[in-house]
Motif scaffolding. Structure first.
Motif, PDB file in Angstrom:
ATOM      1  N   GLN A 183      17.073  42.062  44.583  1.00  0.00           N
ATOM      2  CA  GLN A 183      17.744  43.081  45.377  1.00  0.00           C
ATOM      3  C   GLN A 183      18.877  43.689  44.551  1.00  0.00           C
ATOM      4  O   GLN A 183      19.707  42.964  43.994  1.00  0.00           O
ATOM      5  CB  GLN A 183      18.316  42.475  46.665  1.00  0.00           C
ATOM      6  N   LYS A 184      18.882  45.013  44.473  1.00  0.00           N
ATOM      7  CA  LYS A 184      19.957  45.709  43.754  1.00  0.00           C
ATOM      8  C   LYS A 184      21.130  45.948  44.701  1.00  0.00           C
ATOM      9  O   LYS A 184      20.938  46.338  45.852  1.00  0.00           O
ATOM     10  CB  LYS A 184      19.458  47.032  43.177  1.00  0.00           C
ATOM     11  N   LYS A 185      22.328  45.736  44.178  1.00  0.00           N
ATOM     12  CA  LYS A 185      23.543  45.946  44.972  1.00  0.00           C
ATOM     13  C   LYS A 185      24.540  46.740  44.132  1.00  0.00           C
ATOM     14  O   LYS A 185      24.703  46.474  42.934  1.00  0.00           O
ATOM     15  CB  LYS A 185      24.148  44.614  45.403  1.00  0.00           C
ATOM     16  N   VAL A 186      25.199  47.685  44.782  1.00  0.00           N
ATOM     17  CA  VAL A 186      26.158  48.554  44.103  1.00  0.00           C
ATOM     18  C   VAL A 186      27.566  48.165  44.527  1.00  0.00           C
ATOM     19  O   VAL A 186      27.867  48.087  45.727  1.00  0.00           O
ATOM     20  CB  VAL A 186      25.896  50.038  44.423  1.00  0.00           C
ATOM     21  N   ILE A 187      28.417  47.921  43.553  1.00  0.00           N
ATOM     22  CA  ILE A 187      29.810  47.559  43.803  1.00  0.00           C
ATOM     23  C   ILE A 187      30.688  48.719  43.348  1.00  0.00           C
ATOM     24  O   ILE A 187      30.655  49.105  42.172  1.00  0.00           O
ATOM     25  CB  ILE A 187      30.201  46.279  43.054  1.00  0.00           C
ATOM     26  N   ARG A 188      31.445  49.264  44.265  1.00  0.00           N
ATOM     27  CA  ARG A 188      32.375  50.332  43.914  1.00  0.00           C
ATOM     28  C   ARG A 188      33.667  49.728  43.365  1.00  0.00           C
ATOM     29  O   ARG A 188      34.188  48.764  43.936  1.00  0.00           O
ATOM     30  CB  ARG A 188      32.653  51.223  45.122  1.00  0.00           C
ATOM     31  N   VAL A 189      34.173  50.305  42.289  1.00  0.00           N
ATOM     32  CA  VAL A 189      35.354  49.782  41.606  1.00  0.00           C
ATOM     33  C   VAL A 189      36.406  50.883  41.533  1.00  0.00           C
ATOM     34  O   VAL A 189      36.129  51.972  41.019  1.00  0.00           O
ATOM     35  CB  VAL A 189      35.006  49.276  40.188  1.00  0.00           C
ATOM     36  N   LYS A 190      37.574  50.600  42.039  1.00  0.00           N
ATOM     37  CA  LYS A 190      38.651  51.580  42.050  1.00  0.00           C
ATOM     38  C   LYS A 190      39.000  52.016  40.637  1.00  0.00           C
ATOM     39  O   LYS A 190      39.295  51.192  39.766  1.00  0.00           O
ATOM     40  CB  LYS A 190      39.880  50.990  42.731  1.00  0.00           C
ATOM     41  N   GLY A 191      38.953  53.329  40.392  1.00  0.00           N
ATOM     42  CA  GLY A 191      39.340  53.879  39.096  1.00  0.00           C
ATOM     43  C   GLY A 191      38.278  53.766  38.024  1.00  0.00           C
ATOM     44  O   GLY A 191      38.514  54.179  36.883  1.00  0.00           O
ATOM     45  N   GLU A 192      37.117  53.206  38.345  1.00  0.00           N
ATOM     46  CA  GLU A 192      36.064  53.044  37.347  1.00  0.00           C
ATOM     47  C   GLU A 192      34.707  53.389  37.969  1.00  0.00           C
ATOM     48  O   GLU A 192      34.592  53.594  39.188  1.00  0.00           O
ATOM     49  CB  GLU A 192      36.048  51.613  36.799  1.00  0.00           C
ATOM     50  N   ILE A 247      39.418  48.491  46.419  1.00  0.00           N
ATOM     51  CA  ILE A 247      40.830  48.779  46.672  1.00  0.00           C
ATOM     52  C   ILE A 247      41.762  48.149  45.643  1.00  0.00           C
ATOM     53  O   ILE A 247      42.894  48.607  45.473  1.00  0.00           O
ATOM     54  CB  ILE A 247      41.244  48.317  48.083  1.00  0.00           C
ATOM     55  N   LEU A 248      41.294  47.097  44.945  1.00  0.00           N
ATOM     56  CA  LEU A 248      42.166  46.385  44.000  1.00  0.00           C
ATOM     57  C   LEU A 248      41.771  46.583  42.543  1.00  0.00           C
ATOM     58  O   LEU A 248      42.479  46.124  41.654  1.00  0.00           O
ATOM     59  CB  LEU A 248      42.182  44.895  44.337  1.00  0.00           C
ATOM     60  N   GLY A 249      40.636  47.224  42.304  1.00  0.00           N
ATOM     61  CA  GLY A 249      40.264  47.542  40.933  1.00  0.00           C
ATOM     62  C   GLY A 249      39.452  46.470  40.244  1.00  0.00           C
ATOM     63  O   GLY A 249      39.029  45.472  40.850  1.00  0.00           O
ATOM     64  N   PRO A 250      39.224  46.625  38.933  1.00  0.00           N
ATOM     65  CA  PRO A 250      38.285  45.771  38.189  1.00  0.00           C
ATOM     66  C   PRO A 250      38.695  44.314  38.068  1.00  0.00           C
ATOM     67  O   PRO A 250      37.854  43.475  37.744  1.00  0.00           O
ATOM     68  CB  PRO A 250      38.212  46.446  36.813  1.00  0.00           C
ATOM     69  N   ASP A 251      39.965  43.989  38.289  1.00  0.00           N
ATOM     70  CA  ASP A 251      40.379  42.590  38.209  1.00  0.00           C
ATOM     71  C   ASP A 251      39.636  41.716  39.209  1.00  0.00           C
ATOM     72  O   ASP A 251      39.501  40.502  39.010  1.00  0.00           O
ATOM     73  CB  ASP A 251      41.887  42.462  38.449  1.00  0.00           C
ATOM     74  N   LEU A 252      39.159  42.305  40.298  1.00  0.00           N
ATOM     75  CA  LEU A 252      38.457  41.534  41.329  1.00  0.00           C
ATOM     76  C   LEU A 252      36.943  41.701  41.251  1.00  0.00           C
ATOM     77  O   LEU A 252      36.216  41.237  42.140  1.00  0.00           O
ATOM     78  CB  LEU A 252      38.953  41.951  42.711  1.00  0.00           C
ATOM     79  N   LEU A 253      36.455  42.316  40.172  1.00  0.00           N
ATOM     80  CA  LEU A 253      35.017  42.557  40.060  1.00  0.00           C
ATOM     81  C   LEU A 253      34.229  41.251  40.007  1.00  0.00           C
ATOM     82  O   LEU A 253      33.179  41.107  40.647  1.00  0.00           O
ATOM     83  CB  LEU A 253      34.718  43.407  38.827  1.00  0.00           C
ATOM     84  N   GLU A 254      34.712  40.277  39.243  1.00  0.00           N
ATOM     85  CA  GLU A 254      34.006  39.003  39.136  1.00  0.00           C
ATOM     86  C   GLU A 254      33.886  38.337  40.507  1.00  0.00           C
ATOM     87  O   GLU A 254      32.836  37.777  40.857  1.00  0.00           O
ATOM     88  CB  GLU A 254      34.724  38.078  38.166  1.00  0.00           C
TER      89      GLU A 254
END
Length: 811
Positions: free
Chosen positions: A359-368, A103-110
């Motif tokens: 374990q593989k985990k998928v992170i959804r990123v808004k706009g990317e 919901i907040l985009g790549p800035d919160l990916l880390e």
């Protein structure tokens, strides 16, 4: 000429149309926001409630819920909690699950990568399966009813404006979400995530002689809470930096500390127990706690709730009250793992190689595009160094993290249900024993005159040789945790001869001669609390109000005297009139942090300058910034300043000069006065604490301008400061502007002689809706140290509450 007139008319018409459009847009937006406000009056038909529940909202928007059963009042609590704090609930569960980037985009990916690596989501699912997969026990029925109330609001209520701005989809709340929030709170308590990497790096880089001058453990002579009973430098560097970034960027409020004290009847004017608690948390908007009063046959309770957790973490019934402070026990161990040089997928375990768990985990990123990560783990836990791309790319040993909360089920949900129903001190003690993680100091008092303090947590038993503040050997098996101490071994005090119990996050006294390791704060608040309470004086709630907002440090004046004595009569004191005035301000300062005080303005600028001049050359700017952001710096100050022999005083960048403590103080005083003069002017009458010490309650959307003007509350000048009872905490910095980061998230005072008229206050307000009058209506009270009533008298509630909401069973 006609053309010019026509053009002028066109421009005028266009301008008028634009004005009309703007007015309509503003009006429409205002109307839309008003329509999103919570419904606090009338009748609502809802599915999931058995009989009618009536909710009275008082003058501060606090719900007083009356129903015929416990399930119904908890359903109603979930409903009204959601209509006031749904966005806060959403952010809490998303943060813990590593789903902010959606919901907040790549800035919160880390941040998401960090929490996905930590594995809170998996742990929350396990706890939910253990505790809330059935509906047989009373606590299960109440918790599931609370969740049903939240989900009913999702179905029938209006979602707040933040959901529209961020396009957040509707998603029901589940038992897993309860434990996501609980484990996120536990993470906020885990000071070892911040401290251990920093200490390890300093140890590896500088050696043990430098660390001797840091107050890593309890300092002899400092106040203790009395007990009464019947090659990993690079990895350490980046992990510490990573955790510092994650904690600084969290869109929710972690706990920092707290005050609590309880007085026996012999020490009160009423002859009954008097109870006080203020929890210290990172300031945020909306405020952390949601207050609610619940009444049904056999149950009368007033509590403070965290977003998404069914049971109040702090509260009182008509017999007992309990509050919390952070225990600050060490519940984190980092392990340096040994990888098979012939197979990078294997790690050494005692006497053989074992494969990493993956374990593989998928992170959804808004706009990317989605981001896929692989989480590796060992017997100790996840490889936390993989959460940093910098470390994972290095040729260095991977570092895993063993965390108590990840190895326990978090039975605290049962604990807080039992506290709310306590009818004896034995009931409360049994509830305290159920708390496994995070570590909490439980402050307790009751109508029978009992008072108690229990340090509640599953405490780790470690081998005697282990220094838990440094990275440990993950390969040999020699450094492994050896189980848990029994609760009976935990520090505690019940009805002590002193007539009071207290906690200010300081070191507890030992049990069986052992001081349990932790990240305890310095003795400053503890000493001041003892100055007040360890006297023959008898106390009332009214007198306690002044104590709870006290701003005087019992320790800082000693540090100031040491600095001035060391500077002595050096010429720097007479360098200018401003220098003389600054020296006089410090020499006459009593340690108070009133808004108009000049002493703290000079002191904190001087202290930062002294510490920076001493340590930046060894630590570097980034690590020094991390150091001054921790309790370790606060603990170190009182022992470091008088230490004339410390290695830190010498500046290692000046090869042919050996700096001393005195030369540092003289240079730093001159530098501090010059910088304050540039910042505030040379007239020291303008050096007022309220000009540099301010509080602003930041909303997650308020981080982006101009949304801060709409969603944030403040800034305001604020009294208080670091490690005084009115603990308005900030980070030392070069700029000399001290934006308060954390402080009391509530203040509660209660006398069992008049339990229906206890008092409280929170920093902003009860509501999370920006157009609600309860969004910030308590801020003026909080900032000035005032309180309001916690109403429990039914006749008074029905007489004075103008807004009444009835939740009716749907046909």
């Amino acid at each position: 000429m006609r053309f010019l007139k026509s053009l002028l008319v066109f421009v005028m018409v266009l301008s008028m149309l634009l004005v009309v459009v703007v007015v309509l847009a503003v009006t429409g937006g205002y109307i839309y926001l008003h329509l999103q406000k919570p419904q606090c009056a009338g009748e609502v038909s809802v599915k999931g409630i058995n009989t009618e529940a009536t909710v009275y909202f008082d003058d501060f928007g606090i719900p007083h819920i009356y129903g015929s059963s416990e399930e119904d009042v908890y359903f109603a609590l979930g409903f009204v909690h959601a209509q006031e704090r749904l966005f806060q609930m959403e952010m809490m569960r998303r943060t813990a699950a590593g789903r902010l980037s959606e919901i907040l985009g790549p800035d919160l990916l880390e941040t998401d990568i960090f929490f996905r690596t930590l594995g809170i989501d998996r742990q929350a699912r396990q706890s939910a399966d253990t505790f809330l997969s059935k509906r047989t026990q009373p606590y299960q029925k109440a918790a599931l009813a609370y969740l049903a109330g939240i989900n009913q609001y999702l179905d029938s209520g209006k979602r707040p404006i933040e959901f529209a701005i961020l396009n957040i989809p509707k998603q029901y709340f589940t038992p897993r979400d309860v434990f996501l929030v609980a484990r996120l709170i536990a993470f906020g308590f885990a000071e070892g995530f911040r401290m251990d990497p920093l200490i390890t790096k300093a140890y590896q880089k500088l050696g043990p002689d430098y660390l001797k001058d840091w107050a890593i453990d309890w300092v002899p002579g400092a106040e203790k809470i009395p007990v009464f009973k019947p090659s990993t430098v690079s990895a350490a560097d980046e992990i510490g930096t990573l955790v510092h970034r994650v904690m600084s960027g969290l869109p929710i409020a972690p706990w920092i500390g707290s005050n609590g004290w309880v007085l026996s009847p012999d020490k009160t004017t009423s002859g009954k127990v008097v109870f006080a608690n203020d929890t210290h948390m990172t300031y945020a908007q909306p405020s952390v706690w949601f207050e609610a009063h619940l009444e049904c046959p056999g149950f009368s309770f007033y509590g403070n709730h965290a977003a998404g957790i069914p049971f109040a973490l702090i509260g009182h019934n008509r017999f007992a009250a309990w509050g919390l402070t952070m225990f600050e026990n060490d519940d984190i161990d980092f392990f340096r793992e040994t990888v098979n040089p012939e197979d990078p997928d294997e790690v050494w375990v005692d006497d053989h190689w074992e494969p990493f768990k993956k374990q593989k985990k998928v992170i959804r990123v808004k706009g990317e595009a989605d981001v896929t990560i692989t989480v590796r783990s060992t017997r100790h836990g996840p490889i936390i160094s993989d959460a940093s791309q910098t470390v994972s790319a290095m040729e260095t040993a991977p570092v895993s993290v063993w965390w108590s909360a990840a190895n326990l089920q978090l039975s605290s949900i049962m604990s807080f249900y039992q506290f709310a129903h306590a009818k004896s001190m034995d009931d409360a003690r049994n509830a305290a024993a159920l708390i496994d993680a995070p570590g909490l100091n439980v402050m307790y008092g009751d109508a029978d005159g009992n008072i108690a303090w229990w340090a509640s947590a599953k405490l780790i038993r470690r081998p005697a040789h282990v220094n838990s503040k440094l990275f440990l050997d993950g390969a040999s098996g020699r450094d492994e945790p050896q189980g848990w101490y029994a609760f009976e071994k935990n520090p505690s005090s019940e009805n002590p001869p002193s007539g009071f119990v207290y906690s200010a996050n300081n070191q507890p006294a030992g049990v069986d001669g052992v001081l349990y390791p932790g990240y305890y704060v310095p003795e400053n608040r503890a000493r001041r609390i003892n100055e007040f309470l360890d006297t023959p004086r008898k106390w009332s709630v009214k007198e306690m109000q002044s104590m709870s907002i006290d701003t005087i440090s019992a320790v800082i004046p000693t540090t100031v005297k040491e600095i001035l004595k060391t500077i002595g009569d050096d010429a720097v004191v007479r360098k200018s009139e401003t220098h003389q005035q600054a020296h006089q301000i410090l020499s006459q300062w009593d340690g108070g942090h009133a808004i108009d005080a000049a002493g703290p303005v000079v002191y904190y600028k001087l202290l930062y300058t002294i510490m920076a001049n001493a340590m930046v050359d060894e630590l570097g700017k980034e690590d020094f910034t991390a150091f001054v952001s921790t309790h370790l710096m606060k603990r170190t100050t009182a022992v470091f300043i008088p230490n004339d022999n410390s290695l830190w005083w010498d500046d290692i960048t000046t090869k042919n000069v050996r700096e001393t403590r005195q030369s540092n103080f003289i240079k730093s005083f001159d530098q501090a006065v010059a910088e304050l003069s540039a910042q505030l002017g040379e007239d020291t009458a303008d050096w007022q604490w309220g000009k540099v010490h301010t509080i602003e309650h930041g909303h997650p959307l308020g981080r982006k301008k101009p949304l801060d003007k709409f969603f944030n509350v403040g800034p305001f000048p604020i009294m208080g400061g670091n490690e005084v009872i009115n603990n308005q905490g900030f980070k030392l910095n070069k700029d000399g502007q001290y934006k308060v980061a954390f402080g009391p998230a509530l203040r509660i005072l209660l006398d069992f002689a008049d339990v229906e008229n206890s008092i409280s206050v929170n920093p902003t307000g009860q509501s999370g809706h920006i157009l609600s009058r309860h969004y910030d209506d308590q801020a003026p009270l909080f900032n000035s140290g005032r309180f309001r009533k916690q109403m429990m008298n039914q006749e008074e509630i029905q007489k004075t509450c103008k807004n009444v909401l009835r939740l009716l069973p749907a046909n």
